[in-house]
Design an enzyme around this catalytic site. Structure first.
Site, PDB file in Angstrom:
ATOM      1  N   MET A  60       0.825  -1.205   0.000  1.00 48.93           N
ATOM      2  CA  MET A  60       0.000   0.000   0.000  1.00 48.93           C
ATOM      3  C   MET A  60       0.864   1.262   0.000  1.00 48.93           C
ATOM      4  O   MET A  60       0.565   2.242  -0.682  1.00 48.93           O
ATOM      5  CB  MET A  60      -0.947   0.008   1.204  1.00 48.93           C
ATOM      6  CG  MET A  60      -1.956   1.142   1.179  1.00 48.93           C
ATOM      7  SD  MET A  60      -3.052   1.185   2.623  1.00 48.93           S
ATOM      8  CE  MET A  60      -4.083  -0.254   2.317  1.00 48.93           C
ATOM      9  N   TRP A  68       2.345   1.648  -3.393  1.00 47.13           N
ATOM     10  CA  TRP A  68       1.317   2.078  -4.339  1.00 47.13           C
ATOM     11  C   TRP A  68       1.146   3.593  -4.312  1.00 47.13           C
ATOM     12  O   TRP A  68       0.980   4.227  -5.352  1.00 47.13           O
ATOM     13  CB  TRP A  68      -0.019   1.397  -4.014  1.00 47.13           C
ATOM     14  CG  TRP A  68      -1.153   2.029  -4.767  1.00 47.13           C
ATOM     15  CD1 TRP A  68      -1.407   1.940  -6.100  1.00 47.13           C
ATOM     16  CD2 TRP A  68      -2.146   2.914  -4.231  1.00 47.13           C
ATOM     17  NE1 TRP A  68      -2.510   2.696  -6.432  1.00 47.13           N
ATOM     18  CE2 TRP A  68      -2.983   3.306  -5.303  1.00 47.13           C
ATOM     19  CE3 TRP A  68      -2.412   3.396  -2.953  1.00 47.13           C
ATOM     20  CZ2 TRP A  68      -4.059   4.155  -5.128  1.00 47.13           C
ATOM     21  CZ3 TRP A  68      -3.496   4.238  -2.781  1.00 47.13           C
ATOM     22  CH2 TRP A  68      -4.302   4.616  -3.852  1.00 47.13           C
ATOM     23  N   HIS A  69       1.201   4.198  -3.136  1.00 47.52           N
ATOM     24  CA  HIS A  69       1.094   5.651  -3.066  1.00 47.52           C
ATOM     25  C   HIS A  69       2.258   6.323  -3.780  1.00 47.52           C
ATOM     26  O   HIS A  69       2.116   7.405  -4.339  1.00 47.52           O
ATOM     27  CB  HIS A  69       1.051   6.111  -1.600  1.00 47.52           C
ATOM     28  CG  HIS A  69      -0.293   5.956  -0.962  1.00 47.52           C
ATOM     29  ND1 HIS A  69      -0.593   4.906  -0.117  1.00 47.52           N
ATOM     30  CD2 HIS A  69      -1.423   6.701  -1.042  1.00 47.52           C
ATOM     31  CE1 HIS A  69      -1.853   5.024   0.288  1.00 47.52           C
ATOM     32  NE2 HIS A  69      -2.376   6.102  -0.250  1.00 47.52           N
ATOM     33  N   GLY A  70       3.419   5.692  -3.744  1.00 46.87           N
ATOM     34  CA  GLY A  70       4.600   6.239  -4.408  1.00 46.87           C
ATOM     35  C   GLY A  70       5.848   5.522  -3.938  1.00 46.87           C
ATOM     36  O   GLY A  70       5.861   4.926  -2.849  1.00 46.87           O
TER      37      GLY A  70
END
Length: 393
Positions: free
Chosen positions: A326, A329-331
């Protein structure tokens, strides 16, 4: 054009919404309503993804996603697909193929910096389109989805109210709403709920979040003393909630007007009594997606293969995997990765405390303890948002 960012978008949105209201009150069949939803999606995708180059990217990605889903479904239904080992390999290939464009986009800053290659993809909402595609592939593998029609899949994957930032719906639930014939009374209730959400979105995003940003974040963004950083932690946390919750309220509201009851994304997250409760209230569609498709599958597979000695180790590694992914996924920047691992440690710590509490009564009961739990949880969450903001890095 970024959805819900300015009033121009809302003016464009009147084109599909006004006839949708008329069709809803006329009580037309689900198929006619779904045809209008397809037109609405295509029209608004054209509005959102301008110029033509961006629209071309979205089109290529959608066709890629549909081909993956189509061929995997056909293979599973064929005689060859009954060979479990073959199906398993193709299933993993389908997942990798679905994730590949998003992975290339996430890695693009690094390979581009080396002068190796630049991803031709990177359109707004690619993450959420990927999640919908991956979820569909997984449910086909589980036997929950028996057929995927091109038009239905297009309506689902590119559904414009939730295209850019969710909430993430599930194909079977979405299709049920798409095919359902609504009575005038049912549609009237949908419309009222939709309007309520849209007004809430205006309040959250264009009033509260705007004021927090103008009189809080902007002032604190240039002051890096520890007192300013402490203030920034609180201000940024509330700004993030009202901005994102406002966007989600718009997305849910517009969905309801189109006859699709998109799931809620927030449920009073700052009154959570523990970190597990928080993730059941914050960005609900994303956290449930990661829980169902990553955490639970990892835990069940690990138990089946006896990968770890006890179930607690399995759960802890699962949390590290879930929140690590997660965060990435944000960066791929350091603060996002640290943010993910921070929440994994919070979940592990809470699980340990919860087990201790059952035997040693570490945590009491009653309104005073509940109030303390809310305050403590909120501050753990706020510090996580401070990490997420990148200010500490």
């Amino acid at each position: 054009m970024t959805p819900y960012e300015n009033f121009t978008f809302f003016i464009w949105m009147l084109v599909p919404l006004a006839p949708a209201v008329l069709l809803g009150f006329l009580g037309v069949s689900g198929r006619i309503r779904s045809l209008w939803l397809i037109f609405s999606t295509l029209f608004m995708v054209g509005v959102i993804y301008r110029p033509i180059a961006a629209l071309f990217q979205v089109t290529v990605f959608f066709l890629w996603a549909y081909l993956i889903v189509y061929f995997f479904l056909r293979l599973k239904q064929s005689e060859r697909g009954k060979q479990q080992e073959t199906l398993k390999r193709v299933y993993h290939f389908a997942l990798l193929a679905a994730i590949l464009p998003l992975a290339l986009v996430k890695l693009n800053p690094y390979v581009n910096a080396l002068g190796i290659w630049q991803s031709p993809l990177g359109f707004l909402g690619i993450s959420y389109v990927t999640f919908r595609t991956v979820g569909t592939v997984i449910e086909i593998r589980d036997g929950l989805i028996k057929d995927v029609k091109f038009i239905d899949f297009l309506s689902y994957v590119l559904f414009f109210p939730t295209l850019a930032s969710g909430p993430i719906d599930r194909y079977r639930r979405f299709l049920g709403d798409l095919e359902k014939k609504l009575t005038r009374k049912e549609y009237g209730e949908n419309l009222a709920e939709g309007i309520d959400h849209i007004f809430r979105g205006f309040l959250y995003k264009f009033v509260i979040a705007y004021l927090i940003n103008k009189y809080g974040l902007i002032r604190l963004s240039t002051d890096f003393t520890w007192t300013a950083t402490l203030q920034y932690m609180y201000v940024y946390s509330f700004y993030l909630f009202f901005d994102f919750a406002g966007y989600s309220a718009f997305a849910v509201g517009v969905s309801y007007i189109l006859g699709i009851q998109t799931p809620e994304n927030f449920n009073k997250p700052f009154i959570s009594k523990n970190i597990k409760d928080f993730w059941n209230r914050w960005h609900i569609s994303l956290s449930s997606w990661f829980r169902d498709y990553i955490y639970m599958r990892f835990v069940l597979d690990s138990a089946k293969k006896k990968r770890f000695k006890n179930k607690y180790t399995t759960a802890y590694v699962g949390n590290l995997l879930l929140f690590g992914i997660m965060g990435i996924w944000h960066g791929t920047e350091l603060h996002y990765i640290v943010y993910g691992l921070y929440h994994a440690l919070l979940m592990i710590g809470y699980d340990w405390l919860e087990r201790k509490n059952k035997t040693r009564n570490v945590w009491g009961k009653g309104w005073a303890w509940d109030s303390l739990a809310i305050v403590v949880t909120a501050h753990f969450v706020f510090f996580g948002f401070l990490i997420f903001s990148g200010r500490l890095f």
